[in-house]
Design a protein around this motif. Structure first.
Motif, mmCIF file in Angstrom:
data_model
loop_
_atom_site.group_PDB
_atom_site.id
_atom_site.type_symbol
_atom_site.label_atom_id
_atom_site.label_comp_id
_atom_site.label_asym_id
_atom_site.label_seq_id
_atom_site.Cartn_x
_atom_site.Cartn_y
_atom_site.Cartn_z
ATOM 1 N N ALA A 77 0.770 -1.316 0.116
ATOM 2 C CA ALA A 77 0.115 -0.138 0.118
ATOM 3 C C ALA A 77 0.847 1.149 0.051
ATOM 4 O O ALA A 77 0.503 2.360 -0.349
ATOM 5 N N ALA A 78 1.917 1.028 0.855
ATOM 6 C CA ALA A 78 2.870 2.289 0.753
ATOM 7 C C ALA A 78 3.788 2.569 -0.441
ATOM 8 O O ALA A 78 3.622 3.613 -1.213
ATOM 9 N N CYS A 79 4.411 1.316 -1.005
ATOM 10 C CA CYS A 79 5.164 1.478 -2.163
ATOM 11 C C CYS A 79 5.360 0.231 -2.672
ATOM 12 O O CYS A 79 6.152 -0.722 -2.156
ATOM 13 N N PRO A 80 4.761 -0.100 -3.839
ATOM 14 C CA PRO A 80 5.009 -1.472 -4.414
ATOM 15 C C PRO A 80 6.538 -1.748 -4.882
ATOM 16 O O PRO A 80 7.052 -2.881 -4.534
ATOM 17 N N ARG A 81 7.134 -0.899 -5.320
ATOM 18 C CA ARG A 81 8.508 -1.029 -5.653
ATOM 19 C C ARG A 81 9.228 -1.326 -4.469
ATOM 20 O O ARG A 81 10.324 -2.256 -4.793
ATOM 21 N N LYS A 82 9.035 -0.892 -3.220
ATOM 22 C CA LYS A 82 9.813 -1.145 -2.171
ATOM 23 C C LYS A 82 9.746 -2.689 -1.739
ATOM 24 O O LYS A 82 10.518 -3.330 -1.048
ATOM 25 N N PHE A 83 8.235 -3.025 -2.040
ATOM 26 C CA PHE A 83 8.145 -4.633 -1.911
ATOM 27 C C PHE A 83 8.954 -5.507 -2.565
ATOM 28 O O PHE A 83 9.426 -6.434 -2.416
ATOM 29 N N GLN A 84 8.925 -5.000 -3.791
ATOM 30 C CA GLN A 84 10.025 -5.566 -4.800
ATOM 31 C C GLN A 84 11.345 -5.723 -4.420
ATOM 32 O O GLN A 84 11.963 -6.862 -4.366
ATOM 33 N N LEU A 130 -8.787 -5.908 -0.338
ATOM 34 C CA LEU A 130 -7.800 -7.085 -0.356
ATOM 35 C C LEU A 130 -7.849 -7.624 -1.745
ATOM 36 O O LEU A 130 -6.662 -7.977 -2.186
ATOM 37 N N LYS A 131 -8.720 -8.072 -2.011
ATOM 38 C CA LYS A 131 -8.749 -8.633 -3.559
ATOM 39 C C LYS A 131 -8.377 -7.827 -4.341
ATOM 40 O O LYS A 131 -7.644 -8.267 -5.429
ATOM 41 N N GLN A 132 -8.659 -6.298 -4.455
ATOM 42 C CA GLN A 132 -8.057 -5.524 -5.488
ATOM 43 C C GLN A 132 -6.605 -5.423 -5.406
ATOM 44 O O GLN A 132 -5.763 -5.659 -6.200
ATOM 45 N N ILE A 133 -5.753 -5.583 -4.014
ATOM 46 C CA ILE A 133 -4.473 -5.446 -3.909
ATOM 47 C C ILE A 133 -3.811 -6.950 -4.523
ATOM 48 O O ILE A 133 -2.814 -6.746 -4.927
ATOM 49 N N LEU A 134 -4.408 -7.882 -4.154
ATOM 50 C CA LEU A 134 -4.030 -9.190 -4.415
ATOM 51 C C LEU A 134 -4.056 -9.333 -6.282
ATOM 52 O O LEU A 134 -3.047 -9.808 -6.886
ATOM 53 N N SER A 135 -5.189 -8.765 -6.811
ATOM 54 C CA SER A 135 -5.258 -8.780 -8.107
ATOM 55 C C SER A 135 -4.060 -8.008 -8.806
ATOM 56 O O SER A 135 -3.518 -8.273 -9.849
#
Length: 273
Positions: A20-27, A208-213
């Motif tokens: 939610a904060a930053c997808p690139r940081k998740f990567q 939650l389903k939107q984030i997972l999609s």
């Protein structure tokens, strides 16, 4: 790590907060497993917090902890742990010393999972207390200042913990609650409680389903050498992100980006040698 037809990607509230904060940081954190030096002081605080959680678990299991807490009188960590335990037992005796005549279920470090799409959602409750009608989730926090309740309400830990319990049990959302206890708060431990309901449950499920999609789409693009989305360089959080330079090193105007994410040298105080 990429998804396959036979593999489920485990996700916790920490993963969701980062997405939610930053997808690139998740990567960078979870797919590329990049690491940065740990702040010794922060690491010390985390270890102390882990020791408190362990003591609370041992106490709930009926294992003796007094002899441990009465150990080395000069040990600062033991003094701190003893203070936290004593203060919390005085602030919430009904949690630590339950009525033995009540028919309740109690479990420390309670673990639950929920599969959604190709993901296995995992939660661990510091303490779950439930009877035939209602269920209460408790979480211990050892940092001193409780955050704003509105911030906690949006945090995925709050939302996910109650959502998973409603999805994996027969409890109605309106009969589920979650309480954070801040054992290091000034003067005495403080708590923040959240009540659940059907509207919140439906909203959390949709988001939650939107984030997972989105995550599935980002995984597919990552497999094709496309990085996860990143936050704009002008965001305040980028100033403190360890990956800021890495994210923006190929942007059209690197000098402009450096001005955003790096401190002005004129504002750095001199250090006497």
């Amino acid at each position: 790590m990429l998804l396959t037809s036979t593999q489920l990607f485990r996700l916790s509230q920490g993963h969701l907060n980062l997405l939610a904060a930053c997808p690139r940081k998740f990567q960078h954190n979870y797919l590329e497993k990049l690491t940065t030096p740990t702040d010794p002081k922060q690491e010390e605080t985390q270890i102390l917090g882990s020791r408190f959680h362990l003591l609370m678990q041992q106490r709930e299991m009926g294992l003796p902890i007094n002899s441990f807490l009465e150990g080395d009188k000069e040990d600062k960590e033991l003094k701190t742990l003893k203070t936290w335990m004593t203060d919390f037992s005085q602030a919430a005796p009904e949690i630590l010393t339950p009525d033995i005549n009540e028919q309740t279920f109690r479990d420390s470090e309670h673990y639950r999972t929920l599969q959604i799409q190709d993901y296995l959602i995992t939660v661990i409750y510091d303490l779950l207390i439930a009877d035939q009608e209602k269920a209460d989730i408790f979480d211990w926090k050892t940092y001193p200042q409780p955050p704003d309740k509105r911030y906690l309400a949006k945090n995925w830990q709050t939302r996910l913990y109650m959502y998973v319990l409603a999805e994996t049990s027969e409890y109605l959302p309106k009969n589920i609650s979650m309480t954070y206890w801040f054992v290091q708060s000034k003067d005495q431990p403080k708590n923040i409680q959240f009540k659940y309901d059907t509207r919140k449950h439906k909203q959390t499920g949709q988001e939650l389903k939107q984030i997972l999609s989105n995550l599935t789409k980002w995984f597919e693009e990552y497999h094709q050498n496309q990085p996860f989305p990143q936050e704009p360089a002008v965001k305040k959080s980028c100033e403190y992100c360890q990956y800021a330079v890495r994210c923006y090193d190929q942007i059209n105007n690197p000098l402009e980006v450096r001005a955003v994410i790096l401190p002005n040298i004129d504002n750095i105080p001199e250090v006497s040698l």
